[in-house]
Design a protein around this motif. Structure first.
Motif, short mmCIF file in Angstrom:
data_model
loop_
_atom_site.label_atom_id
_atom_site.label_comp_id
_atom_site.label_asym_id
_atom_site.label_seq_id
_atom_site.Cartn_x
_atom_site.Cartn_y
_atom_site.Cartn_z
N PRO A 149 0.79 -1.24 0.00
CA PRO A 149 0.00 0.00 0.00
C PRO A 149 0.82 1.28 0.00
O PRO A 149 0.46 2.24 -0.68
CB PRO A 149 -0.83 -0.13 1.28
N ALA A 150 1.92 1.32 0.76
CA ALA A 150 2.72 2.55 0.82
C ALA A 150 3.30 2.91 -0.55
O ALA A 150 3.33 4.09 -0.94
CB ALA A 150 3.85 2.39 1.84
N GLU A 151 3.75 1.89 -1.30
CA GLU A 151 4.31 2.14 -2.63
C GLU A 151 3.22 2.51 -3.62
O GLU A 151 3.40 3.36 -4.48
CB GLU A 151 5.09 0.92 -3.12
N LEU A 152 2.08 1.86 -3.49
CA LEU A 152 0.94 2.21 -4.35
C LEU A 152 0.51 3.65 -4.08
O LEU A 152 0.21 4.41 -5.02
CB LEU A 152 -0.21 1.25 -4.09
N ALA A 153 0.51 4.05 -2.82
CA ALA A 153 0.11 5.42 -2.46
C ALA A 153 1.03 6.45 -3.11
O ALA A 153 0.57 7.50 -3.58
CB ALA A 153 0.11 5.58 -0.95
N THR A 185 -6.08 0.78 1.90
CA THR A 185 -5.01 1.30 2.77
C THR A 185 -4.18 2.35 2.05
O THR A 185 -3.81 3.38 2.62
CB THR A 185 -4.12 0.15 3.25
N ALA A 186 -3.88 2.09 0.78
CA ALA A 186 -3.10 3.05 -0.01
C ALA A 186 -3.82 4.39 -0.11
O ALA A 186 -3.20 5.46 -0.02
CB ALA A 186 -2.82 2.49 -1.40
N LEU A 187 -5.14 4.35 -0.28
CA LEU A 187 -5.90 5.59 -0.40
C LEU A 187 -5.97 6.33 0.94
O LEU A 187 -6.10 7.56 0.97
CB LEU A 187 -7.30 5.30 -0.93
N GLU A 188 -5.88 5.60 2.05
CA GLU A 188 -5.78 6.26 3.35
C GLU A 188 -4.45 6.98 3.50
O GLU A 188 -4.35 8.01 4.19
CB GLU A 188 -5.94 5.24 4.47
N LEU A 189 -3.41 6.45 2.83
CA LEU A 189 -2.06 7.03 2.93
C LEU A 189 -1.82 8.15 1.92
O LEU A 189 -0.97 9.01 2.14
CB LEU A 189 -1.01 5.94 2.72
N SER A 190 -2.52 8.13 0.81
CA SER A 190 -2.24 9.08 -0.27
C SER A 190 -3.00 10.39 -0.07
O SER A 190 -4.11 10.40 0.47
CB SER A 190 -2.62 8.47 -1.63
N GLU A 191 -2.40 11.46 -0.52
CA GLU A 191 -3.07 12.76 -0.46
C GLU A 191 -4.10 12.89 -1.58
O GLU A 191 -5.18 13.42 -1.38
CB GLU A 191 -2.03 13.88 -0.58
N HIS A 192 -3.73 12.40 -2.75
CA HIS A 192 -4.66 12.48 -3.89
C HIS A 192 -5.75 11.42 -3.74
O HIS A 192 -5.48 10.27 -3.38
CB HIS A 192 -3.92 12.26 -5.20
N GLN A 193 -6.97 11.79 -4.04
CA GLN A 193 -8.09 10.85 -4.00
C GLN A 193 -8.78 10.83 -5.37
O GLN A 193 -9.16 11.87 -5.89
CB GLN A 193 -9.10 11.27 -2.93
N PRO A 194 -8.93 9.65 -5.96
CA PRO A 194 -9.62 9.55 -7.25
C PRO A 194 -11.11 9.77 -7.09
O PRO A 194 -11.66 9.64 -5.99
CB PRO A 194 -9.32 8.12 -7.68
N ARG A 195 -11.77 10.07 -8.19
CA ARG A 195 -13.24 10.18 -8.14
C ARG A 195 -13.87 8.81 -7.90
O ARG A 195 -14.85 8.69 -7.16
CB ARG A 195 -13.77 10.75 -9.45
N HIS A 196 -13.31 7.80 -8.58
CA HIS A 196 -13.90 6.47 -8.46
C HIS A 196 -12.82 5.39 -8.47
O HIS A 196 -11.74 5.57 -9.06
CB HIS A 196 -14.87 6.20 -9.63
N THR A 252 16.52 6.76 -7.24
CA THR A 252 17.46 6.84 -6.12
C THR A 252 17.02 7.85 -5.07
O THR A 252 17.63 7.94 -4.01
CB THR A 252 18.86 7.24 -6.64
N THR A 253 15.96 8.60 -5.34
CA THR A 253 15.56 9.65 -4.41
C THR A 253 14.45 9.21 -3.46
O THR A 253 14.09 9.95 -2.55
CB THR A 253 15.05 10.88 -5.19
N GLY A 254 13.91 8.02 -3.67
CA GLY A 254 12.76 7.58 -2.89
C GLY A 254 11.45 8.00 -3.49
O GLY A 254 10.40 7.48 -3.14
N LYS A 255 11.50 8.96 -4.42
CA LYS A 255 10.29 9.39 -5.12
C LYS A 255 10.14 8.56 -6.39
O LYS A 255 11.11 8.35 -7.11
CB LYS A 255 10.38 10.87 -5.48
N PRO A 256 8.94 8.06 -6.67
CA PRO A 256 8.76 7.27 -7.89
C PRO A 256 9.20 8.03 -9.13
O PRO A 256 9.02 9.24 -9.24
CB PRO A 256 7.25 7.00 -7.91
N PRO A 628 14.35 -2.63 -1.77
CA PRO A 628 13.41 -2.09 -2.76
C PRO A 628 12.01 -2.68 -2.60
O PRO A 628 11.85 -3.85 -2.25
CB PRO A 628 14.04 -2.52 -4.09
N SER A 629 11.04 -1.86 -2.89
CA SER A 629 9.65 -2.31 -2.79
C SER A 629 9.32 -3.36 -3.83
O SER A 629 8.32 -4.07 -3.72
CB SER A 629 8.71 -1.12 -2.96
N THR A 630 10.18 -3.50 -4.84
CA THR A 630 9.93 -4.46 -5.91
C THR A 630 10.43 -5.86 -5.59
O THR A 630 10.34 -6.76 -6.42
CB THR A 630 10.61 -3.99 -7.21
N ILE A 631 10.95 -6.07 -4.38
CA ILE A 631 11.48 -7.39 -4.03
C ILE A 631 10.36 -8.43 -4.06
O ILE A 631 9.23 -8.17 -3.64
CB ILE A 631 12.17 -7.36 -2.65
#
Length: 646
Positions: A149-153, A185-196, A252-256, A628-631
């Motif tokens: 969820p954290a990486e998805l967020a 869970t990802a949507l609880e962590l993310s600032e952006h919220q989709p319409r649907h 390398t910055t932690g930002k996607p 890495p989150s891709t492990i």
């Protein structure tokens, strides 16, 4: 001059004429009159292709084949090794479903240029969703199914989607992965919220989790597709330079880091690749054993086969799976190494494309190729391997067992299609184990030293690509033009930095030896981990291996080897170590200083099969490391820590 040499010469000397000719393979609403141009980006400029052209990628993948009389031909075959399900979609079927989902997205407020995040397992809806976004001019971003969820967020915040398409759950062997709770869970962590959030309901597993829908945000995809009020979407006209998708890769910055792919260059390049490299055309079957969350799945499951009117196989499962009802001789669960070969036999596959790690996994369980011998592989023409270095030993095993050309080729998420390959559809070339063969037309490969000077033939250096980059390659980093320039273009002006090291031989064949940060400096001597691994892999007891460089107060760095022993092989670990050390001394010399070799149960890898050498090196050096989150399996790293820190 052969077909390859002539095509390559023309692509470099006359890129304008060469790529406008290749663009004729695509249907345009407005045919481009010019091929290459540049556009300011950050502190530099970037390449653009077919800037005055207008098209639609979904139309090219579906409509034109139906119009051309291929509507009843299979377009997509879904083969689930997990559930045993098989399902075939004709071009007409796929067009109907893509049009309907495109209409549903439009009704939900998704328009041209808007973002849609796709978070799905390997089910047909994943490809349908990608093509539906392309149809309405939306920009899709596929996030690998099952990402935490954290990486998805993070990706939701970066892509800013209007809609997210996900599923109730995914399946891996006997494990159910609850997608919807992770999305919540990802949507609880993310600032952006989709319409649907549009959720695909699955009902193909006895232990399916109960899905909790949050109205009015969450919608059932099946209900949307049944809604008679929704009109199928017509293909929206988009500029060739408009973005088709964002695909996140490790940064390398932690930002996607969202790699941006355009519509026009992408369609032209993939169509050319299918003809010239893979030799797959209308009505022929291609099985790409990857995931749509990775670039290989984007290019050679979802798009390229459909662009040329071929049939693509969507596979749910792994290369080796447990036989639920069988036990091996040691009392453990028996392993089934025949899954890929069943796909080939059942569906008449012409080309199989996977990663070397998949072949090594199969070989480990079935070293004598019994499952291969038991399968009808008469339709298989070529095995293509990419995603990591193909060691010569794995190449020889596959070549011996399959009896068809085994073709290594090299490319990156950023390029979107092969940089170096053996062009089977243009001019098949002799195969050299350990080499990806020659640069594909459009790519100018150069080997540079740390000062940006070309090195002599046979000398290792940084693999770079002289600009302009050909069509289909990345057009930027989503939302951050300067990051593209800084990360790829500034190090060597006039060149794109691949981050890989290697060398060219006298015949122009490229040998990729690994990431440039995987070069070991032993007492001032630079050694490639790939070179050392190639030697270790020749030992008959070794299934796979990795070499890392660890800090040493005397020599700067020393190599350490980690090897996985083949299933069924009994060998004393000390004996194996001594034999491997002797082998390296014989093939490379005492200068390699490789003395520490440990036998381990498994190597840590990303879900796409890349070995996490940097992570292991940092652990061995006592550094703080962020796994890495891709492990694929974090427990593998946990099991290696005591060994690496000894």
């Amino acid at each position: 001059m052969g077909a390859y040499a002539e095509s390559y010469r023309r692509s470099i000397e006359d890129p304008e004429g060469f790529w406008l000719q290749q663009a004729d393979a695509i249907d345009w609403f407005t045919r481009p009159r010019s091929a290459h141009s540049t556009e300011p980006a950050g502190s530099g400029d970037v390449d653009r292709w077919f800037a005055d052209g207008v098209l639609n990628t979904s139309y090219n993948a579906l409509d034109r084949h139906v119009i051309g009389g291929r509507g009843e031909q299979p377009a997509l075959i879904f083969h689930s090794e997990v559930t045993g399900r098989r399902r075939s979609f004709s071009y007409a079927d796929l067009l109907e479903r893509v049009g309907k989902l495109g209409g549903a997205l439009t009704a939900l407020g998704v328009g041209k240029g808007d973002g849609v995040v796709i978070y799905l397992p390997m089910i047909p809806e994943a490809v349908i969703a990608m093509l539906a976004c392309a149809r309405i001019g939306a920009v899709h971003s596929v996030v690998f199914g099952g990402f935490a969820p954290a990486e998805l967020a993070k990706r939701i915040d970066d892509a800013q989607p209007v809609v997210i398409i996900s599923a109730a759950y995914g399946l891996e062997a006997d494990r159910v992965i609850a997608y919807k709770p992770m999305l919540d869970t990802a949507l609880e962590l993310s600032e952006h919220q989709p319409r649907h959030c549009v959720i695909v309901p699955r009902n193909d597993h006895a232990d399916a989790p109960v899905v909790e829908m949050s109205e009015p945000r969450d919608l059932d995809l099946a209900a949307l597709m049944r809604d008679a009020r929704i009109e199928p979407a017509v293909p929206v006209e988009v500029a060739a330079t408009d973005p088709l998708y964002i695909l996140y890769t490790s940064g390398t910055t932690g930002k996607p880091k969202g790699i941006v792919r355009d519509n026009g260059g992408h369609a032209v390049a993939l169509s050319y690749a299918m003809r010239s490299i893979f030799d797959v055309g209308p009505g022929e079957v291609m099985f790409t054993a990857s995931d749509v969350g990775w670039v290989v799945g984007h290019s050679f499951i979802a798009y390229a086969p459909l662009l040329v009117g071929a049939t693509t196989v969507l596979y749910e499962g792994k290369p080796v799976s447990a036989l639920r009802q069988a036990q091996d001789t040691a009392g453990g669960q028996a392993q089934d190494a025949g899954a890929f070969w069943r796909v080939v036999a059942e569906h008449g596959v012409r080309v199989l494309f996977t990663a070397p790690t998949a072949i090594r996994a199969i070989r480990k369980v079935d070293p004598d190729g019994e499952a291969i011998a038991a399968s009808d592989l008469s339709t298989l023409q070529t095995l293509f391997l990419a995603g990591e270095r193909l060691d010569p030993d794995t190449y020889r095993w596959a070549d011996d067992q399959l009896g068809v050309p085994v073709v290594d080729h090299w490319w990156q998420t950023e390029t979107g299609w092969p940089i170096v390959a053996n062009l089977r559809g243009l001019e098949p070339m002799p195969i050299k184990p350990g080499s990806s063969t020659v640069p594909v037309p459009g790519y100018q490969v150069a080997i540079l030293d740390e000062h940006g000077t070309p090195v002599p033939v046979g000398a290792e250096g940084a693999i770079c690509l002289r600009r302009p980059l050909p069509p289909g390659t990345l057009t930027g980093v989503w939302g951050d033009p300067q990051r593209f320039v800084t990360g790829y273009l500034e190090t060597y002006p006039g060149y794109y930095l691949t981050g890989d090291g290697g060398y060219l031989d006298d015949d122009g064949y490229l040998f990729v030896m690994g990431r440039t940060d995987d070069v070991i400096n032993v007492a001032g001597h630079r050694l490639s981990t790939g070179q050392l691994e190639a030697v270790l892999a020749t030992h008959p007891a070794v299934a796979e291996c990795a070499v890392i460089g660890v800090a040493d107060p005397l020599k700067g760095q020393l190599p350490r080897g980690l090897v996985v022993i083949k299933s069924g092989v009994e060998i004393d670990h000390d004996q194996l170590r001594d034999e491997l050390v002797a082998l390296v001394r014989q093939e490379i010399g005492a200068i390699a200083s490789l003395r520490r070799i440990d036998a381990v149960p498994a190597l840590p890898k990303t879900r796409s099969g890349k070995v996490l050498r940097k992570t292991m090196r940092e652990i061995a050096d006592g550094q703080h490391t962020q796994v890495p989150s891709t492990i694929e399996d974090p427990s593998v790293i946990d099991g290696l820590r005591p060994i690496l820190t000894q």
